[in-house]
Design an enzyme around this catalytic site. Structure first.
Site, short mmCIF file in Angstrom:
data_model
loop_
_atom_site.label_atom_id
_atom_site.label_comp_id
_atom_site.label_asym_id
_atom_site.label_seq_id
_atom_site.Cartn_x
_atom_site.Cartn_y
_atom_site.Cartn_z
N SER A 62 -14.95 -1.26 4.56
CA SER A 62 -14.77 -2.47 3.75
C SER A 62 -13.43 -3.07 4.16
O SER A 62 -12.39 -2.42 4.06
CB SER A 62 -14.74 -2.12 2.26
OG SER A 62 -14.33 -3.26 1.52
N ARG A 63 -13.47 -4.33 4.64
CA ARG A 63 -12.22 -4.94 5.12
C ARG A 63 -11.37 -5.48 3.98
O ARG A 63 -10.30 -6.00 4.20
CB ARG A 63 -12.54 -6.04 6.15
CG ARG A 63 -13.21 -5.45 7.38
CD ARG A 63 -13.34 -6.41 8.54
NE ARG A 63 -14.12 -5.78 9.59
CZ ARG A 63 -15.38 -6.06 9.86
NH1 ARG A 63 -16.01 -6.99 9.17
NH2 ARG A 63 -16.03 -5.43 10.81
N VAL A 64 -11.90 -5.38 2.75
CA VAL A 64 -11.09 -5.74 1.57
C VAL A 64 -10.37 -4.50 1.07
O VAL A 64 -9.23 -4.55 0.61
CB VAL A 64 -12.00 -6.35 0.47
CG1 VAL A 64 -11.23 -6.53 -0.83
CG2 VAL A 64 -12.54 -7.70 0.95
#
Length: 509
Positions: free
Chosen positions: A371-373
């Site tokens: 997850s790039r968040v």
């Protein structure tokens, strides 16, 4: 003068007055309407002569009552996609411009309904009245209107909420081979939004209608249809309807986002969407590229997924979270469409067939999922317990592979492998059984702090089921404190440790 004559005079005066008003308001201007003629039609695509003033994605009206969309604008003809059944369209038929871009009717009444991509009800529960028309193609919100993604959208699935957190306004791809549980994750996420104030839109593209009927029945059983909209373009529907389906779904989502609400959109799946667009493009005689897809297939999905975002308070403060699904062939995530969508989204949940068939469900490949968040979309309590899990699992996978070739392992390695096996058991979860944040935090805390190490791996599921019941019966104050504070403070940790020690002593008797 007699009464009758008086009435006649009055009536004549009224008629004269009305005639004067009609003459004064009469519009003598000519209204031109551009029309063309169908040159040929086949496979849902019509070639039309004329219509030089047509705009891209403009709605066209055929003489026989059918509608189409202008896609190819050439100097001597227009290539149009017929919406729905094209059997009524004939060569020589007149076609007129409507002046409208293809739009979908939207209203609050659409919640809880099953509609087709043109906004028509297909669940037999009566006609839908529209409040507004929303264009299915729209420019995504600009950078300055967006907010950072920092509010969690809990899926209710331990492995995802801990290691691959999703935030409101994020685009998280679910990718894997067929029959590995991709739709199951999306449906569990929808069920988990109950009471969270999130409206859900499930877009079925090219799915069997029997499968969608089962999904609707399951959502109704879970009480999730109260806040869910199903947009269905079935496997038997023309490619034109399948092509516009996800855009219709996001247009409905934008209606609610503009009202300041949070929306979750599931696109199931974009592989079939790309196939439908490839079919339409080839029939329109557009040049084929790699794997016969047209050159703008990347733009096809980027303009769709960029519409998912969280907007600032000045623009309503709503959000659209997108969960696109992609089906891979033999686990090949480096194929054309998978790599395209991976590059557009803010991370991916990769489901592996081998893990699924081993009974590890959800079959999450922790190494390839991301997850790039990240932690920005996690509550403090979850961030604290989830931190060590990814590392523990990565080390376990490496040591497990190594231990297959080693005969003598030291005690520390054996201990780490045993803990890894128990963490894998804890992360297993049944379908249609999403779990609340406070229950997830408690069981993940137990796994990472070693409270499950003494339990036989085969009995971990029984231990966990009993622990959740024990928490609700004997440690409800710990759960309520976690729910309110969303962080593990000293008081909560003390209560949780006591509950774990008490439950372990009861379970091992």
């Amino acid at each position: 003068m007699s009464d009758q004559k008086l009435k006649n005079v009055t009536a004549a005066a009224d008629i004269a007055e009305r005639l004067k008003k009609e003459i004064a308001s009469f519009d003598a201007a000519a209204h031109a309407q551009e029309s063309g003629v169908v040159r040929d039609v086949g496979d849902g695509i019509a070639s039309i002569a004329g219509l030089t003033g047509a705009k891209s994605m403009e709605l066209l009206s055929f003489e026989g009552g059918a509608y189409g969309v202008a896609l190819n604008l050439e100097h001597d003809r227009v290539g149009a996609m017929v919406l729905g059944d094209a059997s009524s369209v004939r060569a020589g038929e007149r076609v007129t411009l409507t002046g409208n871009i293809l739009s979908i009717p939207v209203s609050d009444k659409v919640v809880g309904r099953v509609v087709n991509p043109l906004g028509k009800q297909i669940d037999g529960k009566g006609e839908l009245k529209a409040d507004k028309m929303y264009p299915i193609e729209k420019v995504a919100p600009g950078v300055m209107t967006r907010e950072p993604v920092n509010v969690p959208l809990m899926t209710g699935i331990k492995a995802i909420d801990a290691m691959i957190p999703i935030g409101r306004g994020q685009r998280e791809l679910i990718i894997g081979d067929r029959q590995t549980g991709k739709t199951a994750i999306a449906i569990d996420t929808i069920i988990n939004q109950k009471g969270q104030g999130v409206i859900c839109v499930y877009v079925a593209i090219g799915q069997k209608e029997s499968k969608v009927a089962k999904i609707v029945a399951k959502l109704e059983q879970a009480g999730a249809m109260e806040y869910t909209i199903i947009v269905l373009a079935g496997a038997s529907d023309p490619a034109s309807i399948q092509y516009i389906a996800p855009y219709s779904g996001v247009a409905i989502a934008e209606y609610f986002m503009d009202k300041g609400k949070d929306v979750l959109v599931v696109y199931d799946d974009l592989s079939k969407h790309a196939w439908a667009y490839r079919e339409v493009s080839l029939l329109l005689r557009r040049p084929p590229g790699r794997e016969a897809y047209p050159g703008d297939v990347f733009y096809l999905h980027s303009r769709l997924l960029e519409r998912a975002c969280r907007v600032n308070k000045e623009n309503g403060g709503g959000s659209i979270t997108a969960l696109p699904i992609i089906e891979t062939q033999a686990g090949d995530i480096s194929a054309y469409i998978p790599t395209n969508v991976i590059s557009i989204t803010d991370g991916q949940i990769y489901l592996e067939g081998d893990l699924f068939y081993k009974g590890i469900r959800p079959a999450l490949n922790v190494g390839l999922s991301v997850s790039r968040v990240g932690g920005a979309a996690q509550v403090k309590a979850m961030k604290k317990v989830a931190g060590p899990i990814r590392l523990e699992l990565a080390q376990f996978r490496e040591l497990e592979a190594f231990s297959q070739f080693a005969t003598d392992l030291d005690e520390a390695t054996k201990k780490q492998i045993e803990r890894g096996r128990r963490i894998v058991e804890v992360l297993k979860q049944d379908q249609f059984a999403p779990m609340s944040m406070e229950h997830q935090v408690c069981v993940l805390y137990a796994a990472t702090k070693g409270y499950v190490d003494g339990i036989d791996a085969a009995r971990v599921k029984d231990w966990e089921a009993g622990f959740h019941t024990y928490l609700e019966d004997s440690a409800a104050n710990v759960l309520s404190a976690l729910r309110e504070r969303k962080a593990i403070d000293e008081e909560i940790e003390t209560g949780l440790k006591k509950a774990l020690n008490d439950w372990n002593s009861m379970f091992t008797k």
